[in-house]
Design a protein around this motif. Structure first.
Motif, short mmCIF file in Angstrom:
data_model
loop_
_atom_site.label_atom_id
_atom_site.label_comp_id
_atom_site.label_asym_id
_atom_site.label_seq_id
_atom_site.Cartn_x
_atom_site.Cartn_y
_atom_site.Cartn_z
N MET A 3 0.83 -1.20 0.00
CA MET A 3 0.00 0.00 0.00
C MET A 3 0.87 1.26 0.00
O MET A 3 0.53 2.27 -0.60
CB MET A 3 -0.93 -0.01 1.22
N ILE A 4 2.01 1.17 0.68
CA ILE A 4 2.97 2.28 0.72
C ILE A 4 4.36 1.70 0.45
O ILE A 4 4.72 0.66 1.00
CB ILE A 4 2.98 2.98 2.09
N ARG A 5 5.12 2.38 -0.41
CA ARG A 5 6.48 1.93 -0.66
C ARG A 5 7.41 3.13 -0.81
O ARG A 5 7.14 4.04 -1.60
CB ARG A 5 6.55 1.07 -1.92
N LEU A 6 8.47 3.16 -0.04
CA LEU A 6 9.53 4.16 -0.16
C LEU A 6 10.76 3.48 -0.73
O LEU A 6 11.20 2.44 -0.20
CB LEU A 6 9.86 4.77 1.21
N GLU A 7 11.31 4.05 -1.78
CA GLU A 7 12.48 3.47 -2.43
C GLU A 7 13.65 4.45 -2.39
O GLU A 7 13.60 5.51 -3.02
CB GLU A 7 12.16 3.12 -3.89
N HIS A 8 14.65 4.13 -1.60
CA HIS A 8 15.90 4.89 -1.54
C HIS A 8 15.64 6.39 -1.32
O HIS A 8 16.22 7.24 -2.01
CB HIS A 8 16.73 4.67 -2.81
N VAL A 9 14.78 6.68 -0.35
CA VAL A 9 14.39 8.06 -0.07
C VAL A 9 15.43 8.73 0.83
O VAL A 9 15.84 8.18 1.86
CB VAL A 9 13.01 8.11 0.62
N SER A 10 15.85 9.92 0.42
CA SER A 10 16.70 10.77 1.25
C SER A 10 16.02 12.13 1.40
O SER A 10 15.36 12.62 0.47
CB SER A 10 18.09 10.95 0.64
N PHE A 13 17.03 18.83 5.75
CA PHE A 13 16.53 20.16 6.08
C PHE A 13 17.72 20.99 6.55
O PHE A 13 18.43 20.59 7.49
CB PHE A 13 15.47 20.11 7.17
N SER A 14 17.92 22.15 5.90
CA SER A 14 19.04 23.04 6.27
C SER A 14 20.35 22.29 6.34
O SER A 14 21.10 22.39 7.32
CB SER A 14 18.74 23.73 7.62
N SER A 15 20.60 21.51 5.33
CA SER A 15 21.82 20.72 5.16
C SER A 15 21.96 19.56 6.15
O SER A 15 22.95 18.83 6.13
CB SER A 15 23.08 21.61 5.25
N LYS A 16 20.96 19.36 7.03
CA LYS A 16 21.00 18.22 7.94
C LYS A 16 20.21 17.07 7.33
O LYS A 16 19.02 17.19 7.05
CB LYS A 16 20.40 18.58 9.30
N GLU A 17 20.86 15.95 7.13
CA GLU A 17 20.22 14.79 6.53
C GLU A 17 19.36 14.08 7.57
O GLU A 17 19.85 13.67 8.62
CB GLU A 17 21.27 13.83 5.97
N ILE A 18 18.06 13.92 7.27
CA ILE A 18 17.12 13.30 8.20
C ILE A 18 16.85 11.85 7.83
O ILE A 18 16.86 10.96 8.68
CB ILE A 18 15.79 14.09 8.25
N LEU A 19 16.60 11.60 6.55
CA LEU A 19 16.44 10.24 6.05
C LEU A 19 17.57 9.93 5.09
O LEU A 19 17.90 10.76 4.23
CB LEU A 19 15.09 10.07 5.33
N ARG A 20 18.14 8.72 5.21
CA ARG A 20 19.31 8.37 4.41
C ARG A 20 19.05 7.08 3.64
O ARG A 20 18.97 6.01 4.22
CB ARG A 20 20.51 8.16 5.34
N ASP A 21 18.88 7.21 2.34
CA ASP A 21 18.70 6.04 1.48
C ASP A 21 17.70 5.07 2.11
O ASP A 21 17.96 3.88 2.27
CB ASP A 21 20.03 5.35 1.23
N PHE A 22 16.53 5.59 2.44
CA PHE A 22 15.54 4.89 3.25
C PHE A 22 14.55 4.15 2.36
O PHE A 22 13.90 4.75 1.50
CB PHE A 22 14.79 5.92 4.10
N SER A 23 14.43 2.85 2.55
CA SER A 23 13.49 2.03 1.78
C SER A 23 12.60 1.26 2.73
O SER A 23 13.07 0.69 3.72
CB SER A 23 14.24 1.07 0.85
N LEU A 24 11.31 1.21 2.41
CA LEU A 24 10.33 0.56 3.28
C LEU A 24 9.09 0.21 2.48
O LEU A 24 8.65 0.99 1.64
CB LEU A 24 9.94 1.51 4.43
N SER A 25 8.51 -0.95 2.75
CA SER A 25 7.23 -1.34 2.16
C SER A 25 6.24 -1.64 3.28
O SER A 25 6.58 -2.33 4.24
CB SER A 25 7.39 -2.58 1.27
N VAL A 26 5.02 -1.13 3.13
CA VAL A 26 3.93 -1.39 4.08
C VAL A 26 2.82 -2.08 3.31
O VAL A 26 2.29 -1.54 2.34
CB VAL A 26 3.40 -0.09 4.72
#
Length: 247
Positions: A3-10, A13-26
Motif C-alpha cells: 500500500m505504501i512503498r519508499l524506495e531509496h528516499v533521502s 533540512f538546512s543541510s541536515k540529513e534526516i532520512l538516508r537512502d531509506f526504503s520501506l514497504s507497508v
C-alpha cells in the motif's frame, strides 16, 4: 500488495540529513508501529508518505502510484492523518470538525453529512450528544476520538498516526489503543503508527520498525524483535519494555 512503498528516499533540512537512502514497504491492511529516539526521522518519514515532505531523492508510491506534484492532493484524500494534539478546529462543533473534509470536497448535503458524523461518532465510541459540542468542552480522550473520526470521514485506505495517544493518561491511552485495533480490524485499514512508547509499539503492531539516525535498525514482528534484537540499541530498547519506559 504494497500500500505504501519508499524506495531509496533521502531528505534533508538546512543541510541536515534526516532520512538516508531509506526504503520501506507497508502491506495493504498492515498495522506498522514505528519507534525510535526523538529526531531520528520518524515524522519526516510519515510526511513523505503523504506528500507533505517530497523526498530530495528516491521515490514514494501509494496504492501503486508514485506521488508527484500532479497527483499528491488526490492521493492524500485516501489517507487519514492523526497527530498528538488532535488538530481540531476550536471554533467548529464536533459535527463540523468531522465533516470538514467531505464538505470542502464538495459534499454539501447537510442531512447526509450529519448522518456521516453520527456514524463515525459511534465507530469511535462517542455518544450522539457530543455532536454539537466544541473541542474545549471535551476531555483529551474524547478529542482524540473526534480526531480519528475526522480522519475516517474521507473513507481512507490509509491512516498515518503520529504519537496520537502520547498526551493521554494511561487508562485513556489503553482504551484508545483497543479502539484503534478494533477499527483496524473492522475497516481493513493500513496504519502507520509512530510512538515513543515501546509497550504501545509492541501491543499494536503487526510489524514494528525501529529507527535511529534516519535509518532502519530492525523491522520485524514485535515478538521476533523481542527475542532477537538486531543490535545493542534495539536490545536496550526492548529491555525498557519491562520498565514502562518512553523514549
Amino acid at each position: 500488495m504494497d500500500m505504501i512503498r519508499l524506495e531509496h528516499v533521502s531528505k534533508s533540512f538546512s543541510s541536515k540529513e534526516i532520512l538516508r537512502d531509506f526504503s520501506l514497504s507497508v502491506k495493504e491492511g498492515e498495522f506498522l508501529t514505528v519507534i525510535g529516539r526523538s529526531g531520528c526521522g520518524k515524522t519526516t518519514m510519515l510526511k513523505t508518505m503523504n506528500g507533505l515532505h517530497p523526498p530530495d531523492s528516491g521515490h514514494v508510491f501509494v496504492d501503486g502510484r508514485e506521488i508527484n506534484e500532479e497527483n499528491v492532493i488526490k492521493l492524500r484524500r485516501n489517507m487519514g492523518y492523526v497527530i498528538q494534539n488532535r488538530g481540531l478546529f476550536p471554533h467548529m462543533t464536533v459535527e463540523k470538525n468531522i465533516t470538514y473534509v467531505p464538505v470542502i470536497s464538495g459534499k454539501k448535503n447537510k442531512a447526509a453529512n450529519r448522518e456521516l458524523a453520527l456514524r463515525l461518532l459511534g465507530a469511535v465510541g462517542l455518544e450522539e450528544s457530543m455532536l454539537l459540542r466544541y473541542p474545549a468542552e471535551l476531555s483529551g480522550g474524547q478529542q482524540q476520538r473526534v480526531g480519528i473520526a475526522r480522519a475516517l470521514a474521507a473513507d481512507p485506505k490509509i491512516m498515518l498516526m503520529d504519537e496520537p495517544f502520547g498526551a493521554l493518561d494511561e487508562i485513556t491511552k489503553q482504551a484508545m489503543q483497543d479502539e484503534i485495533m478494533r477499527l483496524h480490524k473492522e475497516l481493513g485499514l493500513t496504519i502507520v503508527f509512530i510512538t515513543h512508547d515501546i509497550r504501545e509499539a509492541m501491543k499494536l503492531g503487526d510489524r514494528m520498525l525501529v529507527m535511529d539516525q534516519g535509518k532502519i535498525l530492525q523491522l520485524d514482528k514485535p515478538e521476533a524483535i523481542r527475542e532477537h534484537p538486531a543490535d545493542s540499541f534495539v536490545k536496550e530498547l526492548i529491555g525498557l519494555d519491562n520498565r514502562r519506559y518512553k523514549l
